[in-house]
Scaffold this motif. Sequence first.
Motif, mmCIF file in Angstrom:
data_model
loop_
_atom_site.group_PDB
_atom_site.id
_atom_site.type_symbol
_atom_site.label_atom_id
_atom_site.label_comp_id
_atom_site.label_asym_id
_atom_site.label_seq_id
_atom_site.Cartn_x
_atom_site.Cartn_y
_atom_site.Cartn_z
ATOM 1 N N SER A 65 0.872 -1.147 0.000
ATOM 2 C CA SER A 65 0.000 0.000 0.000
ATOM 3 C C SER A 65 0.922 1.214 0.000
ATOM 4 O O SER A 65 2.129 1.069 0.116
ATOM 5 C CB SER A 65 -0.879 -0.008 1.250
ATOM 6 O OG SER A 65 -1.667 -1.178 1.270
ATOM 7 N N ASN A 228 -4.101 -3.167 -5.663
ATOM 8 C CA ASN A 228 -3.077 -2.189 -5.287
ATOM 9 C C ASN A 228 -2.435 -1.565 -6.509
ATOM 10 O O ASN A 228 -2.264 -0.344 -6.594
ATOM 11 C CB ASN A 228 -2.005 -2.859 -4.414
ATOM 12 C CG ASN A 228 -2.316 -2.803 -2.943
ATOM 13 O OD1 ASN A 228 -2.571 -1.738 -2.396
ATOM 14 N ND2 ASN A 228 -2.316 -3.956 -2.296
ATOM 15 N N ALA A 231 -4.871 0.807 -8.167
ATOM 16 C CA ALA A 231 -4.963 2.097 -7.477
ATOM 17 C C ALA A 231 -3.797 3.001 -7.844
ATOM 18 O O ALA A 231 -3.964 4.195 -8.095
ATOM 19 C CB ALA A 231 -5.012 1.869 -5.963
ATOM 20 N N CYS A 261 -8.368 3.183 -2.895
ATOM 21 C CA CYS A 261 -7.445 3.257 -1.763
ATOM 22 C C CYS A 261 -8.197 3.097 -0.438
ATOM 23 O O CYS A 261 -7.748 2.383 0.456
ATOM 24 C CB CYS A 261 -6.701 4.591 -1.794
ATOM 25 S SG CYS A 261 -5.473 4.793 -0.486
ATOM 26 N N GLN A 271 -2.054 7.444 2.509
ATOM 27 C CA GLN A 271 -2.284 7.626 1.086
ATOM 28 C C GLN A 271 -3.688 8.148 0.806
ATOM 29 O O GLN A 271 -3.891 8.930 -0.128
ATOM 30 C CB GLN A 271 -2.047 6.323 0.324
ATOM 31 C CG GLN A 271 -2.257 6.454 -1.171
ATOM 32 C CD GLN A 271 -1.388 7.533 -1.803
ATOM 33 O OE1 GLN A 271 -0.354 7.895 -1.254
ATOM 34 N NE2 GLN A 271 -1.810 8.027 -2.953
ATOM 35 N N SER A 272 -4.664 7.756 1.603
ATOM 36 C CA SER A 272 -6.009 8.293 1.448
ATOM 37 C C SER A 272 -6.003 9.801 1.657
ATOM 38 O O SER A 272 -6.663 10.557 0.926
ATOM 39 C CB SER A 272 -6.971 7.623 2.434
ATOM 40 O OG SER A 272 -7.069 6.233 2.198
#
Length: 368
Positions: A65, A228, A231, A261, A271-272
Amino acid sequence: MAQLAKFTRSLLMTLSRRPTVTEIAISTREHHQRLCAIATRIAITCHKKICSACRWYENSSGYSSYARAHQTKAPILLGASLGFLGLFFKKNDEEKEPELVTSIKRSVLLIQRGEYKKAEQMLHLALRQAQTVENEQGVTYIYDLMANLAFEIGEYDKAQKLYTTVMQRLLMDGVPQDDLRIVTMSLKLAKILEHKGDYNNAENGYKYCLKILQEHIDQGTKDLDIMNISAMSLDWYAHLLLNMSRYTEAMRHMKSAYELCVRLNGEVHEQSVILLNDLGSISFTKGNLDDAVDYLTKAVVTGEKLAEMDDIASIHVNLGNVYIKKGLLDEAKKSCLKGWKLSKKTKNDESMGEAKLCLEEIKKLLTK
């Protein structure tokens, strides 16, 4: 196969191209440039580190991630290469060729530590060992690691040639073009083309990767590796579209990246938060200031729940710049001052500079 061959040919034709710069022009140029400079530092298009605020960190399956670039020296998608180790080597290779496998593992450790020169030397040693024992799968895997290393340190011509070689070797060995190894290398090749200013071929590459990945998702895959990579592909493609001033398309793909995500990592994830910042930046660029405030406010509120997220200071400054554009100078001052205090606390000189510029601009406007 024809589609991949066409993309590969376009890559080979661009090896000697020099990068160009596309600048975004909007009416409030100074504020926009400042916001974009901050966003660029905490987005995925940084020139030398590939991602200035986003990176994949390894999980149990070898993928990742997103995580902060400066928290790890490992190259982007190195986890993917590690995950592919079992696909390149036979099960008994480690027992038959312990020196080769040891050399490869040492190379990976050196890359993770940021000792790139030593890592390159070790990889060349491993390559000679693989060639000596005629382990063609080992040779291919080492070329892949060499490509990742070149990609990490910004040697894009070298990385491009190595990735193309690896893809050709895999395809000749019967690997299907929708294999995840092919897709991840195609994705990195597209990113290289973007860095070199070849936006048209970069876009073709991103579209190719997204098409293959979407086919897997449409079939109901639960494979986290695929989701992943999907994204990240959406994220990278959105930034390319932003650089091409195609803001509506950039917004659509960035929203998709954010939704995926959140599905993978939840809302309270670094990351969000970064993707919320990017959504706010695109909204600002499009002149949708209320949306920009909403996205950036949510990013700030969520990011403050993440104790180790240093870039939250820059997001506060981003919000301050949007408030300046809206003429809400008191709110702008609060946001920029908060960003300055947070950056001072974390000793982030770059964020402090951004906050200082924001506060100086507010002071000028208040004294008019």
